[in-house]
Design an enzyme around this catalytic site. Sequence first.
Site, mmCIF file in Angstrom:
data_model
loop_
_atom_site.group_PDB
_atom_site.id
_atom_site.type_symbol
_atom_site.label_atom_id
_atom_site.label_comp_id
_atom_site.label_asym_id
_atom_site.label_seq_id
_atom_site.Cartn_x
_atom_site.Cartn_y
_atom_site.Cartn_z
ATOM 1 N N PRO A 4 -6.301 28.502 -35.070
ATOM 2 C CA PRO A 4 -6.521 29.172 -36.471
ATOM 3 C C PRO A 4 -5.125 29.824 -36.932
ATOM 4 C CG PRO A 4 -8.190 29.936 -34.751
ATOM 5 C CD PRO A 4 -7.283 28.936 -34.019
ATOM 6 N N TYR A 5 -4.294 30.124 -36.189
ATOM 7 C CA TYR A 5 -2.903 30.722 -36.204
ATOM 8 C C TYR A 5 -2.312 29.558 -37.411
ATOM 9 C CZ TYR A 5 2.047 32.041 -36.045
ATOM 10 O OH TYR A 5 3.296 32.567 -36.394
ATOM 11 N N GLY A 6 -2.226 28.483 -36.847
ATOM 12 C CA GLY A 6 -1.617 27.230 -37.496
ATOM 13 C C GLY A 6 -2.233 26.916 -38.912
#
Length: 191
Positions: A4-6
Amino acid sequence: PINPYGETKLIGEWMMADCERAWGLRWAGLRYFNVAGSGWDDLGDMATLNLIPMVLDRLSRGQAPKIFGTDYPTPDGTCIRDYIHVRDLAVAHIAALDYLAGGGTMAEHVFNVGTGRGSSVREVVSKVIASTGLNIEPEELDRRAGDPPQLIGDAERIGRVLGWKADHDLDDIVTSAFTSWQADPNRKSFD
């Protein structure tokens, strides 16, 4: 993106591209890798959210650092990451701003800010321990969910388009992180 960060970073790049199409916004997206180290002793990363400050924190409390996962398909079994010195990151931002201010056309907007070289978690932990002069073995634990074996930034594009390259290595990162940790009057010393 593998997490999710990317994914949120990619969405940000899509939004910037939409703004460019709608309003002619000039932009550059800098994809950081593992930013670490300190530019100056009074500007050290004191949050224990990243590997090097986490190791320093545990060592300063007399605890063994933790390594999550020793069975990855890497030379020493631990994850490999590309570490970038915070000073190199600052210079990358200036290079991007100078390029945009100089009227350069941005056929390529997105740049990896990394060294193109990886360091294993075990290597980083060992260097941090050595910087303190302590003799302690890290605690080896099971893998954390979602950790890919290797993440290394390909810095070819930022070098070609913006003329940027990293000047600092892992030793510089660890040394600067350790000296800034020691300089913080709120931190416990290493015994």
